[in-house]
Motif scaffolding. Structure first.
Motif, PDB file in Angstrom:
ATOM      1  N   PRO A 264       0.952  -1.237   0.102  1.00 55.49           N
ATOM      2  CA  PRO A 264       0.115   0.034  -0.088  1.00 55.49           C
ATOM      3  C   PRO A 264       1.008   1.208  -0.135  1.00 55.49           C
ATOM      4  O   PRO A 264       1.894   1.412   0.609  1.00 55.49           O
ATOM      5  CB  PRO A 264      -0.663  -0.187   1.382  1.00 55.49           C
ATOM      6  N   VAL A 265       0.395   2.182  -0.671  1.00 54.86           N
ATOM      7  CA  VAL A 265       0.990   3.683  -0.546  1.00 54.86           C
ATOM      8  C   VAL A 265      -0.190   4.349   0.148  1.00 54.86           C
ATOM      9  O   VAL A 265      -1.009   4.994  -0.225  1.00 54.86           O
ATOM     10  CB  VAL A 265       1.300   4.027  -2.068  1.00 54.86           C
ATOM     11  N   PHE A 266       0.221   4.615   1.422  1.00 49.78           N
ATOM     12  CA  PHE A 266      -0.755   5.269   2.110  1.00 49.78           C
ATOM     13  C   PHE A 266      -0.815   6.938   2.012  1.00 49.78           C
ATOM     14  O   PHE A 266       0.397   7.383   1.476  1.00 49.78           O
ATOM     15  CB  PHE A 266      -0.779   5.122   3.515  1.00 49.78           C
ATOM     16  N   THR A 267      -1.567   7.729   2.161  1.00 48.52           N
ATOM     17  CA  THR A 267      -1.678   9.225   1.752  1.00 48.52           C
ATOM     18  C   THR A 267      -2.037   9.935   3.222  1.00 48.52           C
ATOM     19  O   THR A 267      -1.801  11.211   2.918  1.00 48.52           O
ATOM     20  CB  THR A 267      -2.917   9.597   0.779  1.00 48.52           C
ATOM     21  N   TRP A 268      -2.381   9.334   4.258  1.00 46.57           N
ATOM     22  CA  TRP A 268      -2.551  10.301   5.520  1.00 46.57           C
ATOM     23  C   TRP A 268      -1.341  10.874   5.939  1.00 46.57           C
ATOM     24  O   TRP A 268      -0.554  10.259   6.274  1.00 46.57           O
ATOM     25  CB  TRP A 268      -3.267   9.430   6.612  1.00 46.57           C
ATOM     26  N   THR A 269      -1.396  12.255   6.162  1.00 49.90           N
ATOM     27  CA  THR A 269      -0.236  13.010   6.608  1.00 49.90           C
ATOM     28  C   THR A 269      -0.208  13.776   7.890  1.00 49.90           C
ATOM     29  O   THR A 269       0.371  14.405   8.383  1.00 49.90           O
ATOM     30  CB  THR A 269       0.014  14.041   5.531  1.00 49.90           C
TER      31      THR A 269
END
Length: 290
Positions: A264-269
């Protein structure tokens, strides 16, 4: 008097805070204790920094608070702290950092340096690391915050042994006492530390930051032991993170990658920064995955 400083380097999503006081085994001056809050604040706000490593410059983590600066360190009237002065302020800045923090301990970790390591989320030690908590050797009372973390990690018996005797303990004994999570052969140490840090950086930061806060509340505020207020704090934090999860894209990203057998390439920052919601389709896939 050595000035010493904290240096920050970057390797992609991993930032390293270097305890640097050359020629003095990285002893921590008053200035260095105060710098923890200064250097960590921008790293906390930087969405590209996902994990922090704290390590020593050279062959030692740190020999602790600079004795020549000890009065200024422990009794700084400007920081408003009555227990531990700049030491406690630096320790609390590390403990309050919202992202994962790894203490990479090679060589000596003595005295106040344990408060730096103890405030981190993980303590990885090389097999040549040596720990010692030495207030009784110089006639001072260790700051309460450091004692609390030591008792929670090692238990009261081990804490008293370490505090009363001031004995130096090798890495393997430190592991048995609960001071560290892993002991790694020195030849592989920095490679393994970097690999672990980058592995954490690849996980969902929503998951990591939420669970870090919840674990810390349980460990340091308590639930049943703290009574109604402790339980309320835990439930409020949990509810807040559940709401954040419901508004974030990471759960859907994770489920789709799991089903596709992909990374997965998560986006939450950070809280409130992700607008995408979990789709009904993602939720359906999640149920199927279970």
């Amino acid at each position: 008097m050595s000035k010493g400083t904290l240096l920050v380097t970057r390797d992609g999503p991993v930032a390293t805070v270097l305890l640097s006081n050359p020629g003095r085994r990285n002893t921590l001056t008053a200035r260095m204790w105060r710098e923890f809050a200064v250097v960590l604040a921008p790293l906390a706000e930087d969405p590209d920094v996902l994990v922090v490593i704290i390590r020593g410059d050279g062959e030692d983590f740190s020999a602790g608070a600079d004795i020549s600066d000890l009065k200024a360190i422990l009794h700084n009237p400007d920081n408003g702290l009555h227990d531990g002065g700049d030491v406690t302020a630096g320790e609390e800045a590390i403990a309050a950092f919202p992202k994962p923090v790894i203490a990479a301990v090679d060589g000596y970790c003595l005295g106040g340096a344990w408060q730096v390591a103890g405030a981190c989320d993980f303590r990885l030690a090389s097999d040549r690391a040596v720990f010692g908590i030495t207030p009784a050797k110089i006639g001072i009372v260790y700051p309460l915050s450091g004692i609390e973390r030591l008792v929670r990690l090692a238990g009261p018996g081990a804490a008293k042994y370490l505090l009363f005797s001031g004995d130096f303990v090798p890495a393997e004994q430190a592991l048995r006492l609960g001071l560290v999570e892993r002991v790694i052969p020195q030849a592989d140490f920095w490679t393994d530390v970097a690999s672990f840090a980058h592995r954490l950086a690849g996980r969902s930061q929503l998951s990591l930051q939420a669970m870090k806060e919840l674990v810390d509340i349980i460990a340091f505020v308590g639930t049943e032991g703290a009574g109604h207020s402790g339980r309320n704090a835990l439930e409020q934090a949990s509810n807040r993170w559940q709401e954040e999860m419901a508004a974030a894209a990471d759960p859907g990203i994770g489920v789709r990658a799991f089903l596709a057998k992909e990374d997965p390439v998560f986006t939450w920052t950070g809280p409130g920064r992700t607008q995408a919601n979990i789709t009904d389709d993602s939720l359906q896939h999640e149920e199927e995955a279970r």
